[in-house]
Design an enzyme around this catalytic site. Structure first.
Site, mmCIF file in Angstrom:
data_model
loop_
_atom_site.group_PDB
_atom_site.id
_atom_site.type_symbol
_atom_site.label_atom_id
_atom_site.label_comp_id
_atom_site.label_asym_id
_atom_site.label_seq_id
_atom_site.Cartn_x
_atom_site.Cartn_y
_atom_site.Cartn_z
ATOM 1 N N TRP A 106 12.223 -3.912 -3.704
ATOM 2 C CA TRP A 106 11.080 -4.615 -4.782
ATOM 3 C C TRP A 106 10.158 -3.645 -6.837
ATOM 4 C CZ3 TRP A 106 9.368 -8.644 -2.555
ATOM 5 C CH2 TRP A 106 9.400 -8.329 -1.250
ATOM 6 N N ASP A 176 3.119 -0.081 -7.077
ATOM 7 C CA ASP A 176 2.469 -1.006 -6.088
ATOM 8 C C ASP A 176 2.956 0.016 -5.071
ATOM 9 O OD1 ASP A 176 3.207 -2.602 -4.172
ATOM 10 O OD2 ASP A 176 5.417 -3.487 -4.883
ATOM 11 N N LYS A 200 0.896 -5.835 5.131
ATOM 12 C CA LYS A 200 1.226 -4.359 5.836
ATOM 13 C C LYS A 200 0.198 -3.582 5.919
ATOM 14 C CE LYS A 200 5.276 -5.805 3.093
ATOM 15 N NZ LYS A 200 5.318 -6.031 1.690
HETATM 16 C C1 LIG Z 1 6.154 -6.866 0.797
HETATM 17 C C2 LIG Z 1 6.293 -5.916 -0.163
HETATM 18 C C3 LIG Z 1 6.192 -7.071 -1.354
HETATM 19 C C4 LIG Z 1 5.870 -8.011 -1.812
HETATM 20 O O1 LIG Z 1 4.793 -8.598 -1.080
HETATM 21 P P1 LIG Z 1 3.945 -10.139 -1.620
HETATM 22 O O2 LIG Z 1 2.759 -10.453 -0.786
HETATM 23 O O3 LIG Z 1 5.309 -11.128 -0.382
HETATM 24 O O4 LIG Z 1 4.433 -10.783 -2.630
HETATM 25 C C5 LIG Z 1 5.717 -6.015 -2.600
HETATM 26 N N1 LIG Z 1 6.110 -4.787 -2.597
HETATM 27 C C6 LIG Z 1 6.163 -3.946 -1.238
HETATM 28 C C7 LIG Z 1 6.062 -2.774 -2.005
HETATM 29 C C8 LIG Z 1 6.202 -4.709 -0.189
HETATM 30 O O5 LIG Z 1 6.377 -4.120 0.325
#
Ligand SMILES: *Cc1c(COP(=O)(O)O)cnc(C)c1O
Length: 364
Positions: A106, A176, A200
């Site tokens: 990511w 993030d 998540k």
């Molecule tokens: C799942 C994930 C993403 C992607 O998220 P989207 O909502 O599909 O864009 C980005 N960063 C991390 C750390 C993730 O686990």
């Protein structure tokens, strides 16, 4: 051994399971939200009912994370990925630079996206050299002096690693936190921006939440697409356009569920306990392996391998019969991954541990 129960435990990385009590409330309120005669899904985003849902969820996430008044909180759409573009566009002018720590898939994606528009952004750490098992100490990295921000992924969903500490840097730290927001106590004041896709640990997919230090919401020289412009969203109270209303409602229920159980210090203890049950079972065994050093281990995503990868498909097949769904690892990493976010009950983790032992007994 087959387990005779209709309770399925969902270990998917995301979209992931939501807390059972939250799903229950959503079901009860689904057709008729608090005698409104409407589902939340059918309501005007400008009406009183929804405004109250939005206000309450913002107040509650502020309470949970103890967010100082000097930070703005906004709901955005486009998931976490939209923020990969929003971040450099809101924080950089042409030719400016920022420093990215690449600890997994990511952060690499975020870096590649920033580089398309701002070719001067740089990488300050490359996890590839350690097969993504290492997490750097941020204060040890050499960050170019003119960097406008430093960027990290706090928890690496795919490799099962995480930062365990967040030092205060002299430039804004952008994180993030999609796969570990609200899983542990956090000092928001160490960050310039925290963002997370909801699917998540917060709610349904498509929604993201951004916590932005207010001084970073200043004018930019160049134009930004309006939907990516944090200032526009903030000024409109997350109602510039129609936001993902139902997802915001669900997120609000999750925040209330967390507050009721005692907030982040309580859920962190439970998460630590769940993770240590799984890691202990793996460490005790010669049959399974995990490549992540103790200090870097994620408590949300436990990545492990069977010593004999020929047994992988057997493992997945039998785990499903045991009521354990979603254990197959990420396609490029192989092996297995158990995502044990806030909503995964202790009971689900205990079932996983008993399956690990049972499978080993029969196939070792
Ligand atoms: C799942 C994930 C993403 C992607 O998220 P989207 O909502 O599909 O864009 C980005 N960063 C991390 C750390 C993730 O686990």
């Amino acid at each position: 051994m087959e387990v005779s129960t209709n309770q399925i435990f969902n270990f998917n990385a995301g979209p992931a399971m939501l807390p059972a009590p939250v799903m229950q409330i959503a079901q009860e309120e689904f057709l008729n939200y608090r005698n409104s005669g409407m589902s939340v899904m059918e309501m005007s985003h400008r009406g009183g009912y929804f405004q109250e849902i939005l206000d309450r969820s913002l107040i509650n996430i502020r309470k949970l994370l103890n967010i100082p008044d000097s930070y703005e909180v906004i709901f955005c759409s486009g998931g976490a990925t939209a923020q990969f573009t929003s971040i450099p566009m809101n924080l950089l002018d042409e030719n400016e630079t920022a420093a990215y720590s690449l600890t997994g898939v990511w952060s690499n994606k975020a870096y590649q996206e920033a580089k398309r528009f701002y070719p001067n952004v740089v990488s300050i750490f490359d996890g590839k050299l350690s097969n993504f098992s290492e997490i750097p100490e941020l204060t040890d990295l050499s960050i170019p002096k003119n960097s406008k921000y430093a960027y990290i992924t706090s928890n690496n969903t795919i490799y099962g690693t995480r930062y365990s500490r967040f030092p205060k840097l002299s430039i804004p730290l952008i994180a993030d936190m999609t796969s570990d927001i609200l899983s542990r106590e956090l000092d928001v004041s160490s960050f310039g921006v925290i963002f997370a896709g909801a699917q998540k640990n917060i709610g349904p997919s498509g929604l993201s939440i951004c916590i932005i230090r207010k001084d970073l919401l200043h004018e930019r020289k160049s134009a930004i697409p309006v939907i990516l412009d944090w200032r526009v969203t903030a000024k409109a109270g997350s109602l510039y356009n129609t936001p993902p209303t139902y997802s915001i409602y669900m997120a609000g229920l999750v925040f209330e569920w967390l507050l009721e159980m005692g907030g982040l210090s309580s859920i962190e203890k439970i998460n630590e306990k769940k993770a240590s049950l799984v890691y202990n079972a793996l460490d005790e065994s010669e049959f399974y392996r995990t490549f992540v050093p103790q200090a870097n281990r994620s408590i949300m995503n436990v990545v492990f391998h069977l010593k004999d990868s020929n047994l992988d498909s057997k493992f997945v097949e039998e785990s499903e019969k045991y009521g354990l769904i979603g254990l197959k690892g990420y396609r490029d990493v192989g092996g297995m991954r158990a995502s044990i976010y806030n909503a995964m009950p202790l009971e689900g983790v205990e079932r996983l541990v008993s399956f690990l032992k049972d499978f080993e007994k029969r196939w070792a």
